[in-house]
Design an enzyme around this catalytic site. Structure first.
Site, PDB file in Angstrom:
ATOM      1  N   TYR A  14       0.828  -1.200   0.000  1.00  0.00           N
ATOM      2  CA  TYR A  14       0.000   0.000   0.000  1.00  0.00           C
ATOM      3  C   TYR A  14       0.862   1.250   0.000  1.00  0.00           C
ATOM      4  O   TYR A  14       2.069   1.184   0.222  1.00  0.00           O
ATOM      5  CB  TYR A  14      -0.947  -0.003   1.207  1.00  0.00           C
ATOM      6  CG  TYR A  14      -0.297   0.341   2.539  1.00  0.00           C
ATOM      7  CD1 TYR A  14       0.544  -0.560   3.186  1.00  0.00           C
ATOM      8  CD2 TYR A  14      -0.519   1.584   3.151  1.00  0.00           C
ATOM      9  CE1 TYR A  14       1.134  -0.237   4.403  1.00  0.00           C
ATOM     10  CE2 TYR A  14       0.061   1.898   4.372  1.00  0.00           C
ATOM     11  CZ  TYR A  14       0.891   0.987   4.998  1.00  0.00           C
ATOM     12  OH  TYR A  14       1.483   1.310   6.204  1.00  0.00           O
ATOM     13  N   LYS A  24       6.555  -2.002   1.995  1.00  0.00           N
ATOM     14  CA  LYS A  24       5.360  -1.401   2.624  1.00  0.00           C
ATOM     15  C   LYS A  24       4.166  -2.332   2.434  1.00  0.00           C
ATOM     16  O   LYS A  24       3.277  -2.080   1.614  1.00  0.00           O
ATOM     17  CB  LYS A  24       5.093  -0.007   2.034  1.00  0.00           C
ATOM     18  CG  LYS A  24       4.161   0.839   2.907  1.00  0.00           C
ATOM     19  CD  LYS A  24       4.253   2.289   2.519  1.00  0.00           C
ATOM     20  CE  LYS A  24       3.227   3.148   3.231  1.00  0.00           C
ATOM     21  NZ  LYS A  24       3.393   3.222   4.676  1.00  0.00           N
ATOM     22  N   GLU A  65      12.103   2.459  14.365  1.00  0.00           N
ATOM     23  CA  GLU A  65      11.204   3.514  13.855  1.00  0.00           C
ATOM     24  C   GLU A  65       9.936   3.529  14.703  1.00  0.00           C
ATOM     25  O   GLU A  65       9.808   2.748  15.652  1.00  0.00           O
ATOM     26  CB  GLU A  65      10.888   3.278  12.381  1.00  0.00           C
ATOM     27  CG  GLU A  65      10.165   1.967  12.113  1.00  0.00           C
ATOM     28  CD  GLU A  65       9.876   1.731  10.630  1.00  0.00           C
ATOM     29  OE1 GLU A  65       9.757   2.702   9.868  1.00  0.00           O
ATOM     30  OE2 GLU A  65       9.742   0.548  10.248  1.00  0.00           O
ATOM     31  N   LEU A  80      11.128   1.233   7.277  1.00  0.00           N
ATOM     32  CA  LEU A  80      10.583   1.669   6.004  1.00  0.00           C
ATOM     33  C   LEU A  80      11.323   2.953   5.606  1.00  0.00           C
ATOM     34  O   LEU A  80      11.489   3.848   6.440  1.00  0.00           O
ATOM     35  CB  LEU A  80       9.086   1.955   6.141  1.00  0.00           C
ATOM     36  CG  LEU A  80       8.418   2.415   4.855  1.00  0.00           C
ATOM     37  CD1 LEU A  80       8.247   1.237   3.892  1.00  0.00           C
ATOM     38  CD2 LEU A  80       7.070   3.047   5.140  1.00  0.00           C
TER      39      LEU A  80
HETATM   40  N1  PDD Z   1       2.840   5.075   7.530  1.00  0.00           N
HETATM   41  N2  PDD Z   1       7.463   3.731   9.076  1.00  0.00           N
HETATM   42  C1  PDD Z   1       6.302   3.050   9.085  1.00  0.00           C
HETATM   43  C2  PDD Z   1       6.250   1.735   9.779  1.00  0.00           C
HETATM   44  C3  PDD Z   1       5.171   3.590   8.445  1.00  0.00           C
HETATM   45  O1  PDD Z   1       4.020   2.900   8.446  1.00  0.00           O
HETATM   46  C4  PDD Z   1       5.257   4.858   7.823  1.00  0.00           C
HETATM   47  C5  PDD Z   1       4.099   5.471   7.110  1.00  0.00           C
HETATM   48  C6  PDD Z   1       6.495   5.541   7.860  1.00  0.00           C
HETATM   49  C7  PDD Z   1       6.677   6.877   7.214  1.00  0.00           C
HETATM   50  O2  PDD Z   1       6.658   6.774   5.816  1.00  0.00           O
HETATM   51  P1  PDD Z   1       6.154   7.965   4.891  1.00  0.00           P
HETATM   52  O3  PDD Z   1       6.985   9.175   5.229  1.00  0.00           O
HETATM   53  O4  PDD Z   1       6.424   7.496   3.526  1.00  0.00           O
HETATM   54  O5  PDD Z   1       4.717   8.158   5.193  1.00  0.00           O
HETATM   55  C8  PDD Z   1       7.575   4.939   8.483  1.00  0.00           C
HETATM   56  C9  PDD Z   1       1.669   5.477   6.818  1.00  0.00           C
HETATM   57  C10 PDD Z   1       1.458   6.951   6.806  1.00  0.00           C
HETATM   58  C11 PDD Z   1       0.463   4.683   7.332  1.00  0.00           C
HETATM   59  O6  PDD Z   1       0.618   3.476   7.473  1.00  0.00           O
HETATM   60  O7  PDD Z   1      -0.593   5.261   7.567  1.00  0.00           O
END
Ligand code: PDD
Length: 287
Positions: free
Chosen positions: A33, A149, A182, A207
């Site tokens: 996703y 992801k 993270e 991620l």
């Molecule tokens: N989550 N790490 C994890 C485990 C995440 O699920 C996310 C993002 C990030 C940050 O990635 P980005 O900057 O590309 O949003 C880091 C999204 C927003 C979610 O699952 O809703």
């Protein structure tokens, strides 16, 4: 106003949107996703999100459901139908529908695609930013490829729930060596005692956040040095600043971790400067 979703070729009312009970995303979390922020009728960092989607699909060997231009057209249409000016667009690609069997369907079936969107009030994010958030640390018990992801987010769900029950808004994963990986749905940053902005290298243990990548461009523009290295929980608790980044919130200061106050308990200057400069640097694609 009714909400709309895109499901496998059709725009449908959100309340009626459904996938098959043997969709492999539902059965095995065999799916990836993306979440993109939408701000002032623009999708933020769209190219980087779609590049990462291509990478995630490639890593788990799902063929992209359609060319990029068609996918962007659907994202725009879902945003328009839902009248989203500020909010987010979500897209999910699964390996498709097949009789339950762990191995990939043979012959190959068509990937499923779902796109949804929702409005988010920028004032809520601004208020969170002004106050800072609380976090708790949790052992990182996820699989070894969280750089992909995937929708297999059960450890993240449980960690965020644990945070909520402790009166916090984010969980911070800690690896077996005592180093921070993270957040439950964010990347983690500290400004260390020497004043350097530090984040963990993007290997298979985190991620590679799109916000994280763009933040590095922002830091370069502001002349802020970024160091990619591991840091421990102890170092994080002693840091001058701690903040998290993610697509829906950009950057949020963390003012307390496991009940211990970070620095003076208020959002720091580095996070502020970065947040102020972020959208001028990020790619913006008009809806
Ligand atoms: N989550 N790490 C994890 C485990 C995440 O699920 C996310 C993002 C990030 C940050 O990635 P980005 O900057 O590309 O949003 C880091 C999204 C927003 C979610 O699952 O809703």
């Amino acid at each position: 106003m009714p909400r709309f979703a895109y499901v496998n070729g059709r725009y449908v009312r959100h309340a009626d949107a459904a996938v098959h009970i043997e969709d492999r995303g539902f059965v095995f979390a065999d799916a990836v996703y993306e979440v993109c922020q939408v701000r002032e009728r623009c999708i933020v960092d769209l190219s980087r999100h779609l590049d990462r989607l291509d990478r995630s699909l490639g890593e788990i060997r799902i063929r992209p459901p359609m060319p990029r231009a068609a996918l962007v057209g659907i994202m725009r249409e879902v945003l328009r139908r839902n009248r989203v000016a500020d909010g987010m667009v979500y897209l999910q690609v699964t390996r498709g529908v097949a009789r339950r069997d762990h191995v990939f369907p043979s012959p190959e079936v068509r990937a499923s695609l779902v796109v949804t969107a929702k409005s988010l009030d920028p004032a809520v994010s601004a208020a969170k930013y002004a106050a800072g958030i609380r976090a708790v640390t949790v052992p990182d018990n996820r699989w070894g490829r969280v750089d992909i992801k995937t929708v297999g987010l059960l450890p993240n769900v449980l960690a965020r729930q644990q945070a909520k029950e402790a009166g916090a808004q984010e969980a911070i994963f800690v690896d077996a060596e005592g180093n921070v990986t993270e957040g439950g749905a964010t990347n983690l940053w500290i400004v260390d005692r020497a004043g350097t902005l530090v984040t963990r290298p993007a290997d298979h243990a985190i991620l590679r956040g799109i916000t994280r990548t763009t933040l590095m461009d922002v830091a370069a523009k502001l002349g802020i040095l970024v160091e990619e290295r591991c840091f421990s929980v102890a170092e994080m608790l002693e840091a001058r600043e701690v903040f998290v980044t993610g697509a829906t919130t950009i950057c949020l200061p963390v003012v307390s971790i496991d009940g211990k106050t970070i620095a003076n308990g208020h959002p720091g200057m580095t996070a502020q400067k970065i947040r102020d400069a972020f959208f001028a640097v990020a790619e913006k694609t008009a809806i």
